[in-house]
Design a protein around this motif. Structure first.
Motif, mmCIF file in Angstrom:
data_model
loop_
_atom_site.group_PDB
_atom_site.id
_atom_site.type_symbol
_atom_site.label_atom_id
_atom_site.label_comp_id
_atom_site.label_asym_id
_atom_site.label_seq_id
_atom_site.Cartn_x
_atom_site.Cartn_y
_atom_site.Cartn_z
ATOM 1 N N GLU A 1 25.860 -60.839 4.847
ATOM 2 C CA GLU A 1 25.611 -59.631 5.618
ATOM 3 C C GLU A 1 25.038 -60.020 6.971
ATOM 4 N N ALA A 2 25.237 -59.141 7.958
ATOM 5 C CA ALA A 2 24.668 -59.346 9.293
ATOM 6 C C ALA A 2 24.118 -58.009 9.776
ATOM 7 N N TYR A 3 22.955 -58.074 10.436
ATOM 8 C CA TYR A 3 22.284 -56.866 10.904
ATOM 9 C C TYR A 3 21.779 -57.063 12.319
ATOM 10 N N GLN A 4 21.763 -55.953 13.069
ATOM 11 C CA GLN A 4 21.159 -55.957 14.398
ATOM 12 C C GLN A 4 19.797 -55.305 14.282
ATOM 13 N N LEU A 5 18.764 -56.055 14.646
ATOM 14 C CA LEU A 5 17.408 -55.540 14.694
ATOM 15 C C LEU A 5 17.081 -55.191 16.143
ATOM 16 N N GLU A 6 15.868 -54.817 16.417
ATOM 17 C CA GLU A 6 15.512 -54.404 17.772
ATOM 18 C C GLU A 6 15.717 -55.516 18.800
ATOM 19 N N HIS A 7 15.261 -56.741 18.472
ATOM 20 C CA HIS A 7 15.322 -57.828 19.453
ATOM 21 C C HIS A 7 16.210 -58.998 19.039
ATOM 22 N N GLU A 8 16.724 -59.009 17.834
ATOM 23 C CA GLU A 8 17.535 -60.131 17.363
ATOM 24 C C GLU A 8 18.505 -59.668 16.284
ATOM 25 N N ASN A 9 19.361 -60.597 15.882
ATOM 26 C CA ASN A 9 20.270 -60.359 14.765
ATOM 27 C C ASN A 9 19.750 -61.107 13.555
ATOM 28 N N LEU A 10 19.908 -60.517 12.391
ATOM 29 C CA LEU A 10 19.511 -61.125 11.127
ATOM 30 C C LEU A 10 20.778 -61.381 10.326
ATOM 31 N N ILE A 11 20.907 -62.591 9.803
ATOM 32 C CA ILE A 11 22.090 -62.946 9.015
ATOM 33 C C ILE A 11 21.636 -63.420 7.648
ATOM 34 N N LEU A 12 22.241 -62.861 6.607
ATOM 35 C CA LEU A 12 21.968 -63.254 5.229
ATOM 36 C C LEU A 12 23.131 -64.110 4.742
ATOM 37 N N TRP A 13 22.807 -65.300 4.215
ATOM 38 C CA TRP A 13 23.796 -66.266 3.751
ATOM 39 C C TRP A 13 23.625 -66.498 2.261
ATOM 40 N N GLN A 14 24.688 -66.892 1.582
ATOM 41 C CA GLN A 14 24.632 -67.263 0.160
ATOM 42 C C GLN A 14 25.004 -68.730 0.011
ATOM 43 N N LEU A 15 24.088 -69.484 -0.571
ATOM 44 C CA LEU A 15 24.305 -70.893 -0.887
ATOM 45 C C LEU A 15 24.670 -70.959 -2.360
ATOM 46 N N THR A 16 25.773 -71.622 -2.692
ATOM 47 C CA THR A 16 26.249 -71.675 -4.070
ATOM 48 C C THR A 16 26.349 -73.124 -4.531
ATOM 49 N N ALA A 17 25.763 -73.382 -5.715
ATOM 50 C CA ALA A 17 25.774 -74.725 -6.296
ATOM 51 C C ALA A 17 27.186 -75.108 -6.729
ATOM 52 N N PRO A 18 27.463 -76.410 -6.839
ATOM 53 C CA PRO A 18 28.787 -76.845 -7.301
ATOM 54 C C PRO A 18 29.064 -76.371 -8.726
ATOM 55 N N ASN A 19 30.332 -76.100 -9.028
ATOM 56 C CA ASN A 19 30.721 -75.616 -10.361
ATOM 57 C C ASN A 19 30.849 -76.714 -11.395
ATOM 58 N N GLY A 20 30.956 -77.917 -11.000
ATOM 59 C CA GLY A 20 31.143 -79.013 -11.948
ATOM 60 C C GLY A 20 30.417 -80.240 -11.449
ATOM 61 N N PRO A 21 30.821 -81.393 -11.927
ATOM 62 C CA PRO A 21 30.186 -82.626 -11.460
ATOM 63 C C PRO A 21 30.386 -82.793 -9.956
ATOM 64 N N SER A 22 29.361 -83.319 -9.322
ATOM 65 C CA SER A 22 29.466 -83.580 -7.892
ATOM 66 C C SER A 22 28.720 -84.860 -7.579
ATOM 67 N N ILE A 23 29.013 -85.411 -6.437
ATOM 68 C CA ILE A 23 28.386 -86.660 -6.024
ATOM 69 C C ILE A 23 26.898 -86.413 -5.764
ATOM 70 N N SER A 24 26.048 -87.245 -6.320
ATOM 71 C CA SER A 24 24.599 -87.128 -6.129
ATOM 72 C C SER A 24 24.205 -87.891 -4.873
ATOM 73 N N MET A 25 24.422 -87.253 -3.759
ATOM 74 C CA MET A 25 24.144 -87.867 -2.473
ATOM 75 C C MET A 25 23.790 -86.746 -1.504
ATOM 76 N N ILE A 26 22.725 -86.922 -0.752
ATOM 77 C CA ILE A 26 22.342 -85.883 0.199
ATOM 78 C C ILE A 26 23.534 -85.611 1.105
ATOM 79 N N SER A 27 23.887 -84.330 1.193
ATOM 80 C CA SER A 27 25.086 -83.913 1.921
ATOM 81 C C SER A 27 24.737 -82.780 2.871
ATOM 82 N N GLU A 28 25.719 -82.362 3.635
ATOM 83 C CA GLU A 28 25.535 -81.229 4.535
ATOM 84 C C GLU A 28 26.624 -80.209 4.284
ATOM 85 N N VAL A 29 26.238 -78.940 4.313
ATOM 86 C CA VAL A 29 27.179 -77.851 4.162
ATOM 87 C C VAL A 29 27.000 -76.948 5.383
#
Length: 160
Positions: free
Chosen positions: A77-105
């Motif tokens: 979701e995204a919203y306009q507030l008085e002085h800024e925009n607010l964005i809501l994000w969803q982070l979802t874990a992997p569904n199965g095995p994944s590499i155990s290494m610090i990563s970036e999404v």
């Protein structure tokens, strides 16, 4: 020495054929007057642009460090507030095995209107260490109830 040079050549060809070739970045124009260099400032993650209809929109990219590969990030979701925009994000874990290494999404979205200050809120974080200091991690959307009381919901487009 000859076999070493052939090995480097063969490896370079292998990288090129497998799509791993990275062309060199353009060098700044050394002859350009001061201030007209070909170098650009680093990307801040948000910038105002115009499309074919001359409508102004803001492109926003959020990047997070995750404890393993396979995580995904989507704007909810995204919203306009008085002085800024607010964005809501969803982070979802992997569904199965994944590499155990610090990563970036990361994920990108487009909002209508000029560039504004941003507040990022993310649902779904399961680890204890900080991932991005510009982000507030929340456990439930209800935590935003007061902040969204006078907000206007904004349409957005996810960009892949």
């Amino acid at each position: 020495m000859r076999s070493f040079s052939f090995g480097i050549l063969a490896f370079s060809v292998f990288l090129f054929l497998n799509g791993c070739y990275v062309p060199p970045s353009p060098k700044p124009n050394a002859l350009a007057p001061s201030g007209d260099s070909a170098e650009t400032a680093p990307d801040s993650g948000a910038e105002a642009e115009t499309d074919q209809d001359d409508a102004i929109y803001q492109t926003i990219t959020l990047s997070l460090t995750t404890p393993s590969g396979g995580w995904s990030l989507q704007p909810l979701e995204a919203y306009q507030l008085e002085h800024e925009n607010l964005i809501l994000w969803q982070l979802t874990a992997p569904n199965g095995p994944s590499i155990s290494m610090i990563s970036e999404v990361s994920a990108t979205l487009r909002l209508p209107g000029p560039e504004r200050d941003l507040q990022h809120f993310v649902l779904g974080k399961t680890w204890k260490w900080e991932s991005n200091p510009e982000v507030t991690f929340i456990e439930d959307r209800a935590e935003l109830k007061d902040a969204l009381a006078d907000a206007t919901e904004l349409p957005f487009t996810s960009v892949d």
